[in-house]
Scaffold this motif. Structure first.
Motif, PDB file in Angstrom:
ATOM      1  N   VAL A 163       0.819  -1.213   0.000  1.00 24.98           N
ATOM      2  CA  VAL A 163       0.000   0.000   0.000  1.00 24.98           C
ATOM      3  C   VAL A 163       0.853   1.262   0.000  1.00 24.98           C
ATOM      4  N   MET A 164       1.702   1.390   1.009  1.00 24.37           N
ATOM      5  CA  MET A 164       2.441   2.631   1.198  1.00 24.37           C
ATOM      6  C   MET A 164       3.592   2.811   0.207  1.00 24.37           C
ATOM      7  N   LEU A 165       4.371   1.761   0.015  1.00 17.37           N
ATOM      8  CA  LEU A 165       5.536   1.889  -0.864  1.00 17.37           C
ATOM      9  C   LEU A 165       5.152   2.225  -2.303  1.00 17.37           C
ATOM     10  N   PRO A 166       4.116   1.578  -2.897  1.00 13.75           N
ATOM     11  CA  PRO A 166       3.720   1.981  -4.258  1.00 13.75           C
ATOM     12  C   PRO A 166       3.266   3.432  -4.347  1.00 13.75           C
ATOM     13  N   LEU A 167       2.671   3.958  -3.261  1.00  9.52           N
ATOM     14  CA  LEU A 167       2.236   5.348  -3.278  1.00  9.52           C
ATOM     15  C   LEU A 167       3.409   6.325  -3.218  1.00  9.52           C
ATOM     16  N   SER A 168       4.547   5.843  -2.770  1.00 13.02           N
ATOM     17  CA  SER A 168       5.722   6.711  -2.636  1.00 13.02           C
ATOM     18  C   SER A 168       6.656   6.601  -3.837  1.00 13.02           C
ATOM     19  N   LYS A 169       6.103   6.299  -5.000  1.00 10.89           N
ATOM     20  CA  LYS A 169       6.925   6.145  -6.201  1.00 10.89           C
ATOM     21  C   LYS A 169       7.815   7.349  -6.482  1.00 10.89           C
ATOM     22  N   PRO A 170       7.307   8.595  -6.374  1.00 15.47           N
ATOM     23  CA  PRO A 170       8.196   9.748  -6.650  1.00 15.47           C
ATOM     24  C   PRO A 170       9.409   9.798  -5.730  1.00 15.47           C
ATOM     25  N   ILE A 171       9.207   9.521  -4.435  1.00 13.30           N
ATOM     26  CA  ILE A 171      10.336   9.579  -3.508  1.00 13.30           C
ATOM     27  C   ILE A 171      11.266   8.396  -3.707  1.00 13.30           C
ATOM     28  N   VAL A 172      10.728   7.251  -4.113  1.00 12.72           N
ATOM     29  CA  VAL A 172      11.579   6.094  -4.415  1.00 12.72           C
ATOM     30  C   VAL A 172      12.501   6.423  -5.585  1.00 12.72           C
ATOM     31  N   VAL A 173      11.952   7.035  -6.624  1.00 11.80           N
ATOM     32  CA  VAL A 173      12.770   7.423  -7.777  1.00 11.80           C
ATOM     33  C   VAL A 173      13.810   8.458  -7.363  1.00 11.80           C
ATOM     34  N   THR A 174      13.409   9.385  -6.495  1.00 15.16           N
ATOM     35  CA  THR A 174      14.352  10.398  -6.008  1.00 15.16           C
ATOM     36  C   THR A 174      15.529   9.744  -5.292  1.00 15.16           C
ATOM     37  N   VAL A 175      15.241   8.781  -4.422  1.00 14.07           N
ATOM     38  CA  VAL A 175      16.294   8.079  -3.698  1.00 14.07           C
ATOM     39  C   VAL A 175      17.172   7.282  -4.658  1.00 14.07           C
ATOM     40  N   ILE A 176      16.558   6.638  -5.640  1.00 10.12           N
ATOM     41  CA  ILE A 176      17.332   5.864  -6.621  1.00 10.12           C
ATOM     42  C   ILE A 176      18.299   6.767  -7.375  1.00 10.12           C
ATOM     43  N   VAL A 177      17.812   7.922  -7.817  1.00  7.46           N
ATOM     44  CA  VAL A 177      18.671   8.849  -8.560  1.00  7.46           C
ATOM     45  C   VAL A 177      19.794   9.381  -7.675  1.00  7.46           C
ATOM     46  N   MET A 178      19.461   9.820  -6.465  1.00  3.41           N
ATOM     47  CA  MET A 178      20.464  10.415  -5.582  1.00  3.41           C
ATOM     48  C   MET A 178      21.505   9.387  -5.143  1.00  3.41           C
ATOM     49  N   GLN A 179      21.062   8.172  -4.806  1.00  2.00           N
ATOM     50  CA  GLN A 179      22.016   7.141  -4.391  1.00  2.00           C
ATOM     51  C   GLN A 179      22.876   6.697  -5.569  1.00  2.00           C
ATOM     52  N   THR A 180      22.284   6.635  -6.757  1.00  2.00           N
ATOM     53  CA  THR A 180      23.063   6.291  -7.950  1.00  2.00           C
ATOM     54  C   THR A 180      24.156   7.315  -8.193  1.00  2.00           C
ATOM     55  N   LEU A 181      23.810   8.592  -8.103  1.00  3.20           N
ATOM     56  CA  LEU A 181      24.804   9.649  -8.292  1.00  3.20           C
ATOM     57  C   LEU A 181      25.900   9.549  -7.234  1.00  3.20           C
ATOM     58  N   TYR A 182      25.495   9.296  -5.989  1.00  2.00           N
ATOM     59  CA  TYR A 182      26.490   9.213  -4.915  1.00  2.00           C
ATOM     60  C   TYR A 182      27.407   8.009  -5.106  1.00  2.00           C
ATOM     61  N   ALA A 183      26.823   6.832  -5.317  1.00  2.00           N
ATOM     62  CA  ALA A 183      27.630   5.613  -5.440  1.00  2.00           C
ATOM     63  C   ALA A 183      28.500   5.643  -6.686  1.00  2.00           C
ATOM     64  N   TRP A 184      27.962   6.189  -7.771  1.00  2.00           N
ATOM     65  CA  TRP A 184      28.698   6.205  -9.037  1.00  2.00           C
ATOM     66  C   TRP A 184      29.887   7.157  -8.984  1.00  2.00           C
ATOM     67  N   ASN A 185      29.724   8.275  -8.276  1.00  2.24           N
ATOM     68  CA  ASN A 185      30.752   9.312  -8.276  1.00  2.24           C
ATOM     69  C   ASN A 185      31.633   9.319  -7.029  1.00  2.24           C
ATOM     70  N   ASP A 186      31.324   8.496  -6.028  1.00  2.00           N
ATOM     71  CA  ASP A 186      32.100   8.511  -4.793  1.00  2.00           C
ATOM     72  C   ASP A 186      33.554   8.148  -5.080  1.00  2.00           C
ATOM     73  N   PHE A 187      34.459   8.890  -4.456  1.00  2.43           N
ATOM     74  CA  PHE A 187      35.893   8.689  -4.733  1.00  2.43           C
ATOM     75  C   PHE A 187      36.689   8.282  -3.502  1.00  2.43           C
ATOM     76  N   LEU A 188      36.534   9.020  -2.403  1.00  2.00           N
ATOM     77  CA  LEU A 188      37.402   8.833  -1.245  1.00  2.00           C
ATOM     78  C   LEU A 188      37.257   7.444  -0.631  1.00  2.00           C
ATOM     79  N   LEU A 189      36.017   7.023  -0.385  1.00  2.73           N
ATOM     80  CA  LEU A 189      35.796   5.719   0.248  1.00  2.73           C
ATOM     81  C   LEU A 189      36.252   4.559  -0.640  1.00  2.73           C
ATOM     82  N   PRO A 190      35.865   4.511  -1.927  1.00  2.65           N
ATOM     83  CA  PRO A 190      36.378   3.429  -2.786  1.00  2.65           C
ATOM     84  C   PRO A 190      37.901   3.462  -2.922  1.00  2.65           C
ATOM     85  N   LEU A 191      38.502   4.661  -2.894  1.00  8.82           N
ATOM     86  CA  LEU A 191      39.957   4.749  -2.993  1.00  8.82           C
ATOM     87  C   LEU A 191      40.622   4.033  -1.822  1.00  8.82           C
TER      88      LEU A 191
END
Length: 275
Positions: A185-213
């Protein structure tokens, strides 16, 4: 008195000039990736006189950018799945349930936002080593999950708090459990915020430098793209052609992802802020 149409034209011209100024480094990077090092320093302009894809071939094969690309995909996809599920569950509890110490939990979560990443690298690396995954892609993936987790919890909590209580009450009357109410019920209704989290986490994980280094120092084979691009910088020489080609390869997927999901991304942020 300036007419509304003239005002719009002036604003559009100003914004176009700002956009050109902002996008120039990206255009220069793509242009330099199609030149050899001599042509890059010849100052021949953005349009290459003799374009070549040799930099891309060298970066993909000889510099192992191809392997680093798939490492980054593995780390990014895994962290996105873990962060989205865990932050949404925690945000649901904080946004929909009232319990003793809730404000304290919010305060502690908000406080961790101000802790610099550099202070947490050593404990994170020590934890990964104790778990036996300090020199593996699984370790890099789990380490990447913690970077923006707190912000995502707050976003989900704000979004879930504004959903009408009638939906939850109707689910309870039908005998739906707490977990199923959240998942169906709740998670399907939060589709916009789920997409927001997916985009933001993708940008963070894809571009992170210090920790992977730090995590990949002992095992270069598990480097991510951001660390692999840095490898083009030698002690006495920088391979600008290879570096710009590798940078173009690394930035293209996230640009395409954002272009496709930008509408949901903006809607999700607006909804979370409102909540």
């Amino acid at each position: 008195m300036i007419s509304p149409r003239a005002r719009r034209i002036v604003i559009s011209i100003i914004l176009a000039a700002i956009c050109c100024f902002w996008i120039y480094p990206l255009l220069w990077m793509v242009s330099a990736s199609l030149k050899d090092n001599a042509a890059i320093f010849a100052n021949e302009g953005l349009i290459p006189s003799k374009p070549t894809i040799a930099n891309y071939l060298r970066a993909w094969k000889e510099a192992h950018i191809g392997a680093y690309f798939f490492n980054t995909v593995f780390v990014t996809v895994g962290s996105v799945v873990i962060v989205t599920i865990s932050s949404s569950m925690m945000g649901y509890v904080l946004g929909r349930r009232r319990f003793v110490g809730r404000r304290l939990v919010f305060a502690l979560i908000a406080f961790t936002i101000f802790v610099p990443q550099g202070y947490t690298i050593i404990p994170v690396f020590d934890l990964l080593t104790r778990l036996g995954i300090g020199q593996s892609l699984w370790g890099v993936m789990l380490a990447t999950c913690g970077g923006s987790f707190v912000i995502f919890v707050l976003l989900f909590a704000g979004y879930f708090s504004q959903i009408p209580n009638e939906l939850e009450e109707a689910a309870k009357m039908d005998g739906v459990s707490f977990i199923k109410t959240f998942w169906y019920v709740m998670l399907p209704l939060s589709k916009p915020i789920v997409v927001t989290v997916i985009v933001m986490q993708t940008l963070y994980a894809w571009n992170d430098f210090l920790l992977p280094l730090v995590v990949t120092l002992a095992n270069p084979a598990i480097r991510t793209l951001s660390v692999g691009v840095y490898a083009f910088r030698g002690e006495n020489f920088i391979d600008w052609g290879g570096m710009t080609a590798a940078s173009t390869i690394s930035i293209l997927p996230v640009v395409i992802l954002f272009l496709f999901l930008q509408r949901y991304f903006i809607d999700g942020l607006a909804g979370a802020v409102k909540g």
